[in-house]
Write a protein that holds these residues in place. Structure first.
Motif, PDB file in Angstrom:
ATOM      1  N   SER A   1       5.058  14.139  -7.982  1.00 51.98           N
ATOM      2  CA  SER A   1       3.766  13.961  -8.649  1.00 51.98           C
ATOM      3  C   SER A   1       3.524  12.471  -8.841  1.00 51.98           C
ATOM      4  CB  SER A   1       3.728  14.681 -10.000  1.00 51.98           C
ATOM      5  OG  SER A   1       4.617  14.091 -10.916  1.00 51.98           O
ATOM      6  N   LEU A   2       2.380  12.150  -9.375  1.00 57.13           N
ATOM      7  CA  LEU A   2       2.102  10.787  -9.798  1.00 57.13           C
ATOM      8  C   LEU A   2       2.622  10.616 -11.218  1.00 57.13           C
ATOM      9  CD1 LEU A   2      -1.565  10.344  -8.506  1.00 57.13           C
ATOM     10  CD2 LEU A   2       0.563   9.630  -7.398  1.00 57.13           C
ATOM     11  N   PRO A   3       3.015   9.408 -11.608  1.00 58.33           N
ATOM     12  CA  PRO A   3       3.466   9.189 -12.982  1.00 58.33           C
ATOM     13  C   PRO A   3       2.315   9.353 -13.979  1.00 58.33           C
ATOM     14  CG  PRO A   3       3.519   7.139 -11.715  1.00 58.33           C
ATOM     15  CD  PRO A   3       3.098   8.217 -10.782  1.00 58.33           C
TER      16      PRO A   3
ATOM     17  N   LEU B   1       8.832   6.021  -3.230  1.00 57.84           N
ATOM     18  CA  LEU B   1       7.667   5.357  -2.653  1.00 57.84           C
ATOM     19  C   LEU B   1       7.193   6.172  -1.458  1.00 57.84           C
ATOM     20  CD1 LEU B   1       8.799   1.617  -2.785  1.00 57.84           C
ATOM     21  CD2 LEU B   1       7.326   2.851  -4.382  1.00 57.84           C
ATOM     22  N   LEU B   2       5.892   6.454  -1.418  1.00 60.57           N
ATOM     23  CA  LEU B   2       5.298   7.229  -0.340  1.00 60.57           C
ATOM     24  C   LEU B   2       4.252   6.401   0.376  1.00 60.57           C
ATOM     25  CD1 LEU B   2       4.545  10.551  -2.277  1.00 60.57           C
ATOM     26  CD2 LEU B   2       6.550  10.062  -0.861  1.00 60.57           C
TER      27      LEU B   2
ATOM     28  N   ARG C   1       0.815  -1.222   0.000  1.00 63.26           N
ATOM     29  CA  ARG C   1       0.000   0.000   0.000  1.00 63.26           C
ATOM     30  C   ARG C   1       0.848   1.272   0.000  1.00 63.26           C
ATOM     31  NH1 ARG C   1      -5.309  -0.635  -1.118  1.00 63.26           N
ATOM     32  NH2 ARG C   1      -6.036   0.849   0.401  1.00 63.26           N
ATOM     33  N   GLN C   2       2.039   1.185  -0.601  1.00 62.56           N
ATOM     34  CA  GLN C   2       2.830   2.386  -0.828  1.00 62.56           C
ATOM     35  C   GLN C   2       2.474   2.938  -2.207  1.00 62.56           C
ATOM     36  OE1 GLN C   2       6.809   0.648   0.010  1.00 62.56           O
ATOM     37  NE2 GLN C   2       7.001   2.429   1.378  1.00 62.56           N
ATOM     38  N   VAL C   3       2.575   4.242  -2.346  1.00 60.17           N
ATOM     39  CA  VAL C   3       2.269   4.918  -3.602  1.00 60.17           C
ATOM     40  C   VAL C   3       3.573   5.117  -4.372  1.00 60.17           C
ATOM     41  CG1 VAL C   3       1.365   7.022  -4.648  1.00 60.17           C
ATOM     42  CG2 VAL C   3       0.292   6.089  -2.587  1.00 60.17           C
ATOM     43  N   VAL C   4       3.566   4.693  -5.634  1.00 59.53           N
ATOM     44  CA  VAL C   4       4.719   4.899  -6.513  1.00 59.53           C
ATOM     45  C   VAL C   4       4.595   6.312  -7.081  1.00 59.53           C
ATOM     46  CG1 VAL C   4       5.968   4.099  -8.549  1.00 59.53           C
ATOM     47  CG2 VAL C   4       4.738   2.445  -7.104  1.00 59.53           C
ATOM     48  N   ALA C   5       5.487   7.190  -6.634  1.00 62.11           N
ATOM     49  CA  ALA C   5       5.468   8.584  -7.072  1.00 62.11           C
ATOM     50  C   ALA C   5       6.776   8.888  -7.798  1.00 62.11           C
ATOM     51  CB  ALA C   5       5.290   9.508  -5.876  1.00 62.11           C
ATOM     52  N   ILE C   6       6.826  10.064  -8.396  1.00 67.07           N
ATOM     53  CA  ILE C   6       8.028  10.499  -9.104  1.00 67.07           C
ATOM     54  C   ILE C   6       8.375  11.914  -8.667  1.00 67.07           C
ATOM     55  CG2 ILE C   6       7.653   8.981 -11.084  1.00 67.07           C
ATOM     56  CD1 ILE C   6       6.586  11.430 -12.623  1.00 67.07           C
TER      57      ILE C   6
END
Length: 179
Positions: A76-78, A148-149, A58-63
């Motif tokens: 941001s989000l990809p 990862l957030l 449940r981590q968010v893949v961010a950039i």
């Protein structure tokens, strides 16, 4: 006329190019219901897609990347532009893989937004159970770091006002019942 009494406007003639560089701007002449006419400058852009990608933990893949408008590195989000003839989900999967090296197991198309100063539709998607499967494959003008957030960290980033895809992230979180 809509149920609340607001009338639509009619386009008069064709869009006229005003500027064509990295971004294309067109001038559109519009006629209001009372007959008044006015010109509106719009950013003309292909549709785009943004991905809220969640790992099994449940981590968010961010950039994080430099953005010339705000003149700084922003999280941001990809996501990116949808190629002509490409479906929303195919574009989302391609952009996620290219920018982050991650692939999603299961996908949701959440919604689309339509900015009022643009011809673009911005699609919001969610990718579930994302795992890193390849190295990044960036375009020549991309310099992107993957981060990862946690969901709490994402909410903090969104509240900071410095997140690049705030609208789309909130819509995706709402879709997931995570607001």
């Amino acid at each position: 006329m809509t149920s609340d009494g607001v009338a639509g406007w009619e386009q008069v003639g064709e869009d006229r190019p005003v500027y064509a560089g990295y971004t294309r701007v067109v001038r559109r002449r519009m006629r209001q219901a009372d007959g008044r006419e006015s010109d509106w400058d719009l950013v003309e852009s292909p549709d785009s897609v943004v991905v809220l990608a969640l790992t099994p933990a449940r981590q968010v893949v961010a950039i994080r990347q430099f953005r010339p408008g705000p003149d700084r590195v922003m999280p941001s989000l990809p996501g990116g532009l949808i190629d002509e003839g490409e479906s929303v989900l195919d574009a989302a999967a391609r952009e996620l893989l290219e920018e982050t090296g991650y692939v999603g197991e299961r996908w949701d198309v959440v919604t689309r937004t339509t900015p009022y100063k643009s011809t673009e539709s911005r699609w919001v998607t969610v990718a579930h159970d994302c795992l890193r499967s390849a190295p990044q494959s960036l375009d020549e003008h991309e310099d992107i770091a993957v981060c990862l957030l946690s969901l709490a960290q994402l909410r903090d980033e969104l509240r900071s006002g410095g997140f690049g895809t705030t609208d789309q992230a909130y819509l995706a979180l709402d879709h997931l019942g995570l607001l």
